[in-house]
Design an enzyme around this catalytic site. Sequence first.
Site, PDB file in Angstrom:
ATOM      1  N   ARG A 275      -5.480 -54.782  13.547  1.00  0.00           N
ATOM      2  CA  ARG A 275      -6.293 -53.611  13.870  1.00  0.00           C
ATOM      3  C   ARG A 275      -7.772 -53.968  13.959  1.00  0.00           C
ATOM      4  NH1 ARG A 275      -4.282 -50.054  10.470  1.00  0.00           N
ATOM      5  NH2 ARG A 275      -2.966 -49.013  11.998  1.00  0.00           N
ATOM      6  N   ALA A 276      -8.226 -54.876  13.105  1.00  0.00           N
ATOM      7  CA  ALA A 276      -9.645 -55.253  13.119  1.00  0.00           C
ATOM      8  C   ALA A 276     -10.031 -55.863  14.461  1.00  0.00           C
ATOM      9  CB  ALA A 276      -9.941 -56.230  11.981  1.00  0.00           C
TER      10      ALA A 276
END
Length: 680
Positions: A275-276
């Site tokens: 997700r980052a």
Amino acid sequence: MSTPYPFTAVVGQDDLRLALLLNAVSPRVGGVLVRGEKGTAKSTAVRALAALMPETEVVPGCRFSCDPAAPDPSCPGGPHESRPGVRRPTALVELPVGASEDRLVGALDIERALAEGVKAFEPGLLADAHRGILYVDEVNLLNDHLVDLLLDAAAMGASYVEREGVSVRHAARFLLVGTMNPEEGELRPQLLDRFGLTVEVKASREPDQRVEVVRRRLAYDDAPEEFAARWAGEEAAVRQRIVEARELLPSVRLGDAALRQIAATCAAFEVDGMRADIVMARTATALAAWAGRTDVLAEDVRQAALLALPHRRRRNPFDAPGLDEDRLDETLEQFGGQDGDGDGAGNDDGDGDGDGPGPGGGPGGQPEPDGGPPGDGDAAARPQSDGAGEPQAGPGGGAGEQVPARASEPFRTKVLSVPGVGEGAAGRRSRARTERGRTTGAHRPRGALTKLHLAATVRAAAPHQRVRGRSGPGLVVRRDDLRQAVREGHESNLVLFVVDASGSMAARQRMSAVKGAVLSLLLDAYRRRDKVGLVTFRGTAAEVALPPTSSVDVAAARLESLPTGGRTPLAAGLLRAHDVLRVERLRDPARRPLVVVVTDGRATGGPEPVALAGRAARLLAAEGTACVVVDCEAGPVRLGLAGQLADELGGTAVTPAELRADSIAGVVRDVQGAGTRRAA
């Protein structure tokens, strides 16, 4: 309607304003979590952003704010006819901390659904926030299951409401902004990761800037309309820039070099999952559009990392958030070349140097430590002696105070729970009747029906079908037939630590182990969403080192700096704990307490210290307070005083070694058994 404070009039807080504007340009960035002390313009900036946003065009009369250019085909208020839309200001919806699940996601009329097969749906706040801003103040105090629902809707762009097989779906795309004061407790790392960006805000220490803040605020309070008019030009310019950046965003090119820098940065800082990387890519693209460019530069990647990664580095509540900027620059330089040549050439066009800080960069200063309990590595906190004896007498004739010992390595503990079934806030410790959990029974609803017990409702309606003239295949259901499901889950508790810091506990190795055990229990309290408090006793008195709070990292910091020495006023410690619980019962009567007394059981100082301690213990036992004594007695000769204290408290005694999750199986049974003995 009151005149909002202008967004462009907010003094300082560059990172906060930039993060909000990037989400206004590209809501797919994933929202903003604003962390900071009170009085730092968090709420002011969020509310000001809503007034700054361009107007939204919606389908006339649609309660779900559908876009007339592309209405939602599954909109519960549809289908919509093709007709011109109407323009209205961007909605700002505030979610209160005490909101219910139905208030957030909406509610179905179960009676009509069963009797008529009609999906009668009352929209919630997620529907109101569609294509607008959803603002959650004190998001860290919101119930976990509501945070889960909120973040799921933000990630999927839709909200689902299901009741006994009847479901409704509607679009829910919004700019999510949460604000919190870390002193009041942390979000779980899993939830932190769901916010796209995070910013840390604090009040300026520059006198000139503080003067300007006060000057502007006083001018606004005296004449809001006049003050807003003075900033109308700047507001219009920023509003137009948002519109232009939105139009430019689809044309922004995220090249391979920038993607390599993003992937390398996330890998270098060991963030979990992917997700980052995705958030950094979207943020860097929005930064380029905001700057009026169609190419993502190294400076965009750097700024995106400073906004998207710090909160994803936090793996437990004692880790300090932050990012090592020197390491970040080294990574960007190493992977800044074109097509993987690693020569530091910068962006795809070769225009940048690949390592310079972008405009409006993150906060400066030295990097925070990467983890470990507070105080690790501090030379001032290291033991001066490993002797096991009592501390030497100080100048005043009493036992001298020693330098605080560091806590030993924390471990996973056994579950300590409160006996019986409570009705407190949802959590993960003790049994409780909650809105979520396994169904154990049914009753007539008191107020609005939230969880239907279908079988009980059918049984209640079935005997009356002939009298009610049933002729079709469906049941004839009346309001009196509806039954609310009774569900059992788990609650959070108030875990109050009562820690003996006297001379008998002051042996360096022993106090290190004691602090390690308490730190382990604090970690367990964090995972189970408990409130915690800390009472210490030494010398001649006891003190509340930390009033009950949801911030376990503050409790850990107080524990780390705990001094030791002096006599053992055990009775004073127990009485102070009793006073703390009495006040907390008035503030939060549904939250049940669990008292953890950490001591070797000795009582010294004053007349009849042992008898006084016994009376104080029986006072807690008489009120049914669940208690556990962590027996810290060490050495070849054991007096068993902690066990006697546990008997007086009506609780159980365990050693620090027995607290470990893999050591014994029966701590929960023992605690509950003690409660049963008290009830008998």
